[in-house]
Scaffold this motif. Structure first.
Motif, PDB file in Angstrom:
ATOM      1  N   ALA A   1       0.427   3.712  -3.099  1.00  0.00           N
ATOM      2  CA  ALA A   1       0.064   5.353  -2.691  1.00  0.00           C
ATOM      3  C   ALA A   1       0.596   6.232  -3.566  1.00  0.00           C
ATOM      4  CB  ALA A   1       0.237   5.466  -1.112  1.00  0.00           C
TER       5      ALA A   1
ATOM      6  N   ALA B   1      -7.108   5.477  -3.585  1.00  0.00           N
ATOM      7  CA  ALA B   1      -6.584   5.634  -2.117  1.00  0.00           C
ATOM      8  C   ALA B   1      -7.670   6.719  -1.491  1.00  0.00           C
ATOM      9  CB  ALA B   1      -5.103   6.464  -2.130  1.00  0.00           C
TER      10      ALA B   1
ATOM     11  N   ARG C   1      -4.482   1.940  -3.471  1.00  0.00           N
ATOM     12  CA  ARG C   1      -4.322   0.788  -2.441  1.00  0.00           C
ATOM     13  C   ARG C   1      -4.940  -0.317  -2.812  1.00  0.00           C
ATOM     14  NH1 ARG C   1      -8.866  -0.008   0.572  1.00  0.00           N
ATOM     15  NH2 ARG C   1     -10.597   1.577   0.475  1.00  0.00           N
TER      16      ARG C   1
ATOM     17  N   ASN D   1       0.642  -1.092   0.205  1.00  0.00           N
ATOM     18  CA  ASN D   1      -0.066  -0.163   0.233  1.00  0.00           C
ATOM     19  C   ASN D   1       0.838   1.448   0.047  1.00  0.00           C
ATOM     20  OD1 ASN D   1      -2.802  -1.063  -0.237  1.00  0.00           O
ATOM     21  ND2 ASN D   1      -2.688  -1.267   2.037  1.00  0.00           N
TER      22      ASN D   1
END
Length: 328
Positions: free
Chosen positions: A103, A121, A108, A99
């Motif tokens: 990002a 995200a 994500r 993640n």
């Protein structure tokens, strides 16, 4: 769904597949080939003796250039629980690291009916990891009640500003990450927590400290999510990490990271009065007092003006503001 990843992101994905860094799941060459086949890649060649990361990255580049969408398949398989049966530690570490990397592209890992998928995200800003420009509205002493530690933190904040003003962007980001981690360690030492800690705060990594602060209501969700960006660039304190990513921090990097630190400090100050104190220090030093450790900066919760005495700014009081002002 076809997803093209930036070269620096592909480099990190290859490292995650190889699993060289503990506690990630380590894969030998033949295990990497098996992993790619389980990710539904077709015609996966057998390893030819090329170093594992180089071989994996070469395949990712090749498949992405061919428009196969196989890079995304590999990413989703990295987050597939079926890869980590009986290995929850490795699974949790992988998803957390994955993640962080995603990002940077605004994505994500999410799940639908137990299967991983890529989702945007969850932040308010259009660019998922870029925090709104915010001012530091509190003083360091409002977050840290140890005068010696507060002084050490303020010194590091000043040094980060000096680095920024003189174009030392890597040093500025590393300093900000150091500040953020140090503040969170102190807060975890002096505030009561809702759960039993398995490790002492000073033995916890930045991600675990951020999660702890969010789970206890000391910082808000946006600061928690965006802190992954600071953590990613703070890790460039290791030159090999910068070589792997192929990207070093620049002015824009600091412009994105500084508001995250500001946001965290503002949140911590806003929740200080409501957070119960620990009955005894969690980790007393040899002299019986807490040793100063570095800390950080954050988003406004209450209007009180910049804490360091500098003129207020429309962007970041303690950090970068351009093109008309300098970081204060």
């Amino acid at each position: 769904m076809s997803q093209l990843f930036d070269e620096s992101v592909l480099i990190e994905i290859a490292h995650l597949i190889c699993g060289d860094d503990s506690p990630l799941l380590y894969r030998k060459g033949y295990e990497i080939a098996g992993f790619l086949r389980r990710a539904k890649w077709e015609d996966v060649p057998d390893p030819d003796g090329t170093p594992r990361h180089q071989w994996t990255l070469g395949l990712l580049r090749e498949r992405q250039e061919e428009g196969e969408g196989d890079a995304l398949k590999a990413v989703l398989r990295l987050a597939d629980r079926r890869e980590y049966v009986g290995q929850p530690r490795e699974y949790n570490a992988m998803v957390g690291r994955l993640n962080e990397v995603l990002a940077l592209e605004g994505w994500r890992i999410g799940y639908a009916e137990g299967q991983p998928l890529l989702v945007p995200a969850e932040v308010d800003a259009e660019e998922p990891v870029r925090m709104p420009k915010v001012e530091l509205q509190v003083s360091v002493s409002q977050v840290i009640n140890d005068p010696a530690l507060a002084s050490a933190v303020q010194t590091r904040l000043d040094e980060a500003r000096t680095c920024y003003e003189n174009g030392a962007y890597t040093a500025a980001v590393i300093m900000l990450g150091s500040l953020l981690e140090g503040v969170l360690v102190h807060v975890a030492q002096v505030r009561a927590v809702a759960q039993t800690l398995r490790r002492r705060p000073e033995d916890m990594g930045l991600k675990d400290l951020v999660d702890l602060a969010h789970n206890n209501g000391w910082i808000e969700h946006d600061a928690k999510l965006a802190s992954e960006l600071v953590r990613h660039y703070r890790n460039l304190v290791h030159p090999a990490a910068e070589r792997r990513t192929g990207h070093g921090p620049n002015r824009d990097t600091v412009d994105m990271c500084w508001p995250v630190v500001n946001a965290t400090l503002n949140d911590l100050a806003a929740t200080a009065s409501a957070a119960p104190a620990r009955p005894t220090p969690s980790v007393p030093s040899a002299s019986g007092t807490n040793r100063p450790t570095p800390a950080a900066v954050a988003r406004p919760r209450r209007p009180s003006g910049p804490a360091d005495g500098s003129p207020s700014r429309s962007r970041t009081a303690a950090g970068p503001a351009r093109p008309t002002t300098n970081p204060g």
